[in-house]
Motif scaffolding. Structure first.
Motif, mmCIF file in Angstrom:
data_model
loop_
_atom_site.group_PDB
_atom_site.id
_atom_site.type_symbol
_atom_site.label_atom_id
_atom_site.label_comp_id
_atom_site.label_asym_id
_atom_site.label_seq_id
_atom_site.Cartn_x
_atom_site.Cartn_y
_atom_site.Cartn_z
ATOM 1 N N THR A 1 0.826 -1.205 0.000
ATOM 2 C CA THR A 1 0.000 0.000 0.000
ATOM 3 C C THR A 1 0.859 1.254 0.000
ATOM 4 O O THR A 1 0.637 2.182 -0.781
ATOM 5 N N ILE A 2 1.872 1.276 0.866
ATOM 6 C CA ILE A 2 2.734 2.450 0.962
ATOM 7 C C ILE A 2 3.561 2.613 -0.303
ATOM 8 O O ILE A 2 3.699 3.716 -0.841
ATOM 9 N N THR A 3 4.109 1.514 -0.818
ATOM 10 C CA THR A 3 4.930 1.593 -2.026
ATOM 11 C C THR A 3 4.099 2.042 -3.220
ATOM 12 O O THR A 3 4.564 2.835 -4.059
ATOM 13 N N ALA A 4 2.868 1.570 -3.314
ATOM 14 C CA ALA A 4 2.002 1.961 -4.429
ATOM 15 C C ALA A 4 1.693 3.455 -4.391
ATOM 16 O O ALA A 4 1.730 4.138 -5.425
ATOM 17 N N LEU A 5 1.409 3.974 -3.197
ATOM 18 C CA LEU A 5 1.151 5.405 -3.085
ATOM 19 C C LEU A 5 2.409 6.214 -3.393
ATOM 20 O O LEU A 5 2.345 7.257 -4.045
ATOM 21 N N ALA A 6 3.552 5.722 -2.917
ATOM 22 C CA ALA A 6 4.806 6.422 -3.200
ATOM 23 C C ALA A 6 5.091 6.442 -4.696
ATOM 24 O O ALA A 6 5.603 7.425 -5.232
ATOM 25 N N ALA A 7 4.738 5.355 -5.383
ATOM 26 C CA ALA A 7 4.975 5.275 -6.823
ATOM 27 C C ALA A 7 4.182 6.329 -7.578
ATOM 28 O O ALA A 7 4.639 6.873 -8.591
ATOM 29 N N ARG A 8 2.995 6.656 -7.070
ATOM 30 C CA ARG A 8 2.184 7.687 -7.727
ATOM 31 C C ARG A 8 2.876 9.051 -7.685
ATOM 32 O O ARG A 8 2.637 9.896 -8.544
ATOM 33 N N HIS A 9 3.692 9.251 -6.655
ATOM 34 C CA HIS A 9 4.438 10.505 -6.525
ATOM 35 C C HIS A 9 5.827 10.407 -7.152
ATOM 36 O O HIS A 9 6.602 11.357 -7.094
ATOM 37 N N GLY A 10 6.146 9.243 -7.736
ATOM 38 C CA GLY A 10 7.463 9.063 -8.337
ATOM 39 C C GLY A 10 8.582 8.904 -7.329
ATOM 40 O O GLY A 10 9.742 9.184 -7.625
ATOM 41 N N ILE A 11 8.257 8.450 -6.106
ATOM 42 C CA ILE A 11 9.262 8.367 -5.047
ATOM 43 C C ILE A 11 9.322 6.964 -4.449
ATOM 44 O O ILE A 11 9.798 6.776 -3.332
ATOM 45 N N ASP A 12 8.844 5.956 -5.201
ATOM 46 C CA ASP A 12 8.844 4.599 -4.666
ATOM 47 C C ASP A 12 10.254 4.064 -4.446
ATOM 48 O O ASP A 12 10.444 3.135 -3.657
ATOM 49 N N HIS A 13 11.267 4.643 -5.116
ATOM 50 C CA HIS A 13 12.645 4.185 -4.923
ATOM 51 C C HIS A 13 13.152 4.479 -3.513
ATOM 52 O O HIS A 13 14.158 3.923 -3.094
ATOM 53 N N ALA A 14 12.453 5.353 -2.787
ATOM 54 C CA ALA A 14 12.880 5.713 -1.433
ATOM 55 C C ALA A 14 12.316 4.770 -0.382
ATOM 56 O O ALA A 14 12.632 4.882 0.793
ATOM 57 N N VAL A 15 11.466 3.824 -0.807
ATOM 58 C CA VAL A 15 10.795 2.921 0.132
ATOM 59 C C VAL A 15 11.363 1.514 -0.002
ATOM 60 O O VAL A 15 11.428 0.965 -1.099
ATOM 61 N N ARG A 16 11.801 0.951 1.120
ATOM 62 C CA ARG A 16 12.285 -0.436 1.149
ATOM 63 C C ARG A 16 11.414 -1.228 2.113
ATOM 64 O O ARG A 16 10.773 -0.657 2.984
ATOM 65 N N SER A 17 11.408 -2.551 1.986
ATOM 66 C CA SER A 17 10.628 -3.369 2.915
ATOM 67 C C SER A 17 11.450 -4.561 3.376
ATOM 68 O O SER A 17 12.297 -5.077 2.651
ATOM 69 N N ALA A 18 11.181 -4.967 4.614
ATOM 70 C CA ALA A 18 11.831 -6.130 5.214
ATOM 71 C C ALA A 18 10.753 -7.104 5.661
ATOM 72 O O ALA A 18 9.663 -6.696 6.063
ATOM 73 N N ASP A 19 11.074 -8.393 5.608
ATOM 74 C CA ASP A 19 10.100 -9.423 5.973
ATOM 75 C C ASP A 19 10.145 -9.794 7.449
ATOM 76 O O ASP A 19 9.243 -10.468 7.947
ATOM 77 N N SER A 20 11.200 -9.383 8.157
ATOM 78 C CA SER A 20 11.336 -9.746 9.563
ATOM 79 C C SER A 20 12.113 -8.656 10.286
ATOM 80 O O SER A 20 12.776 -7.813 9.661
ATOM 81 N N GLY A 21 12.045 -8.691 11.616
ATOM 82 C CA GLY A 21 12.801 -7.729 12.408
ATOM 83 C C GLY A 21 14.290 -7.862 12.199
ATOM 84 O O GLY A 21 15.013 -6.856 12.111
ATOM 85 N N GLU A 22 14.775 -9.097 12.094
ATOM 86 C CA GLU A 22 16.202 -9.322 11.884
ATOM 87 C C GLU A 22 16.657 -8.743 10.548
ATOM 88 O O GLU A 22 17.710 -8.107 10.460
ATOM 89 N N GLU A 23 15.845 -8.929 9.501
ATOM 90 C CA GLU A 23 16.195 -8.378 8.194
ATOM 91 C C GLU A 23 16.176 -6.851 8.230
ATOM 92 O O GLU A 23 17.027 -6.189 7.624
#
Length: 202
Positions: free
Chosen positions: A16-38
């Motif tokens: 959801t966050i990445t999709a909204l960021a993509a609309r503003h052309g700033i999705d490259h600034a968003v990263r995601s992790a699958d776990s706390g350790e990652e």
């Protein structure tokens, strides 16, 4: 530019966050992790100004994870979402969360709008810093080796790096030896100096 790291066990939230960021052309600034350790490993390699954590991650072990992240990266704004009840909200705030969102139907949309607003309005550098494609000495270090290098630059011992990256101390030493070879240096002080000189540490 502002960098955001999202760590959520609820699959739709990073999307959801990445999709909204993509609309503003700033999705490259968003990263995601699958776990706390990652998430911790990714922050060592490249810190983020904002971290969005699922309550299941942030408040695991009585908010110990959140408190640890806050202590290691005190300037990072941590947002916790999916908190159920005032007791857990108080725990999150006490452990250092800058923002806490509940489990309501519109919580995902609120957090997404907040993060995207921050991304869109964050000051951009006039000349963006660029990471070199390779070390001037040879092969580019791996992401894990860069994580070890960044932790070294923060003055952490091998034992502290091992705890931070969920590795054994021997594994940290092996990463360090390979890093020294790639950078053509003798010890951690020279490795850190080479990291700043070549732009691996910014």
């Amino acid at each position: 530019m502002l960098s955001v790291l999202i760590c959520s066990k609820v699959f739709s939230r990073p999307q959801t966050i990445t999709a909204l960021a993509a609309r503003h052309g700033i999705d490259h600034a968003v990263r995601s992790a699958d776990s706390g350790e990652e998430a911790l490993t990714m922050l060592v390699t490249r810190p983020a100004e904002v971290v969005v954590l699922d309550a299941a991650v942030a408040l695991s072990c009585g908010a110990a994870f959140l408190a640890r992240m806050r202590a290691t990266w005190p300037r990072t704004a941590i947002i916790v979402m999916g908190v159920d009840g005032p007791h857990l909200t108080a725990q999150a705030v006490d452990a250092g969360a800058r923002g806490v969102f509940g489990t309501g139907d519109h919580a995902d949309e609120l957090v997404s709008a907040l993060v995207c607003s921050m991304l869109a309005n964050w000051p951009r550098p006039s000349v963006p810093a660029q990471r070199p494609a390779a070390s001037e000495y040879g092969t580019m270090p791996t992401e894990r080796e860069l994580g070890v290098l960044r932790a070294m630059s923060d003055g952490l011992s091998n034992a502290e790096i091992a705890r931070l990256l969920f590795l054994s101390e021997d594994t940290v030493k092996s990463h360090a030896r390979r890093l020294y070879r790639k950078l053509g240096v003798r010890d951690r002080a020279h490795a850190v100096a080479a990291g700043f000189r070549t732009g691996m540490l910014l």
